[in-house]
Design a protein around this motif. Sequence first.
Motif, PDB file in Angstrom:
ATOM      1  N   ARG A 190       5.712  -3.121   4.016  1.00 21.04           N
ATOM      2  CA  ARG A 190       7.075  -2.936   4.499  1.00 21.04           C
ATOM      3  C   ARG A 190       8.082  -3.793   3.746  1.00 21.04           C
ATOM      4  O   ARG A 190       9.276  -3.705   4.005  1.00 21.04           O
ATOM      5  N   THR A 191       7.601  -4.617   2.841  1.00 23.01           N
ATOM      6  CA  THR A 191       8.484  -5.459   2.032  1.00 23.01           C
ATOM      7  C   THR A 191       8.015  -5.430   0.585  1.00 23.01           C
ATOM      8  O   THR A 191       6.880  -5.017   0.298  1.00 23.01           O
ATOM      9  N   GLU A 192       8.878  -5.904  -0.295  1.00 23.97           N
ATOM     10  CA  GLU A 192       8.509  -5.969  -1.709  1.00 23.97           C
ATOM     11  C   GLU A 192       7.288  -6.867  -1.912  1.00 23.97           C
ATOM     12  O   GLU A 192       6.398  -6.551  -2.702  1.00 23.97           O
ATOM     13  N   ILE A 193       7.244  -7.978  -1.195  1.00 27.08           N
ATOM     14  CA  ILE A 193       6.137  -8.926  -1.343  1.00 27.08           C
ATOM     15  C   ILE A 193       4.823  -8.292  -0.881  1.00 27.08           C
ATOM     16  O   ILE A 193       3.775  -8.476  -1.509  1.00 27.08           O
ATOM     17  N   GLN A 194       4.860  -7.542   0.211  1.00 28.69           N
ATOM     18  CA  GLN A 194       3.643  -6.883   0.695  1.00 28.69           C
ATOM     19  C   GLN A 194       3.175  -5.815  -0.288  1.00 28.69           C
ATOM     20  O   GLN A 194       1.973  -5.675  -0.533  1.00 28.69           O
ATOM     21  N   LEU A 195       4.100  -5.073  -0.859  1.00 36.44           N
ATOM     22  CA  LEU A 195       3.728  -4.062  -1.856  1.00 36.44           C
ATOM     23  C   LEU A 195       3.159  -4.740  -3.096  1.00 36.44           C
ATOM     24  O   LEU A 195       2.152  -4.297  -3.649  1.00 36.44           O
ATOM     25  N   ALA A 196       3.776  -5.827  -3.526  1.00 35.78           N
ATOM     26  CA  ALA A 196       3.295  -6.576  -4.683  1.00 35.78           C
ATOM     27  C   ALA A 196       1.867  -7.058  -4.446  1.00 35.78           C
ATOM     28  O   ALA A 196       1.008  -6.943  -5.322  1.00 35.78           O
ATOM     29  N   ALA A 197       1.606  -7.586  -3.249  1.00 39.23           N
ATOM     30  CA  ALA A 197       0.267  -8.076  -2.918  1.00 39.23           C
ATOM     31  C   ALA A 197      -0.750  -6.939  -2.908  1.00 39.23           C
ATOM     32  O   ALA A 197      -1.877  -7.098  -3.378  1.00 39.23           O
ATOM     33  N   ALA A 198      -0.353  -5.790  -2.399  1.00 39.51           N
ATOM     34  CA  ALA A 198      -1.260  -4.636  -2.361  1.00 39.51           C
ATOM     35  C   ALA A 198      -1.591  -4.166  -3.774  1.00 39.51           C
ATOM     36  O   ALA A 198      -2.749  -3.856  -4.081  1.00 39.51           O
TER      37      ALA A 198
END
Length: 82
Positions: A6-14
């Motif tokens: 739901r955030t850029e950081i979560q997408l980056a981590a995924a």
Amino acid sequence: MDPVARTEIQLAAALRRHRKQAGLTQTDLAAAAQMRQATISGLETGAGGTLATLFAVLTALNLELVVRPRRSGGAHDLEDMF
């Protein structure tokens, strides 16, 4: 359950997690997506990028983006996903 970002950081981590699970370095992924390693690094830190870049990386990782309505849930539910 598939991870939800739901955030850029979560997408980056995924993206970083999937790259590592595939046994790829940032340089390997960059070559597969026909871009520079620095671009992959930027995506994996949430520093931005274009939609075209994101889709090239998703394709190189054999992933797809699914857009759906948000489910209700608290912050704790999100933390459990990552």
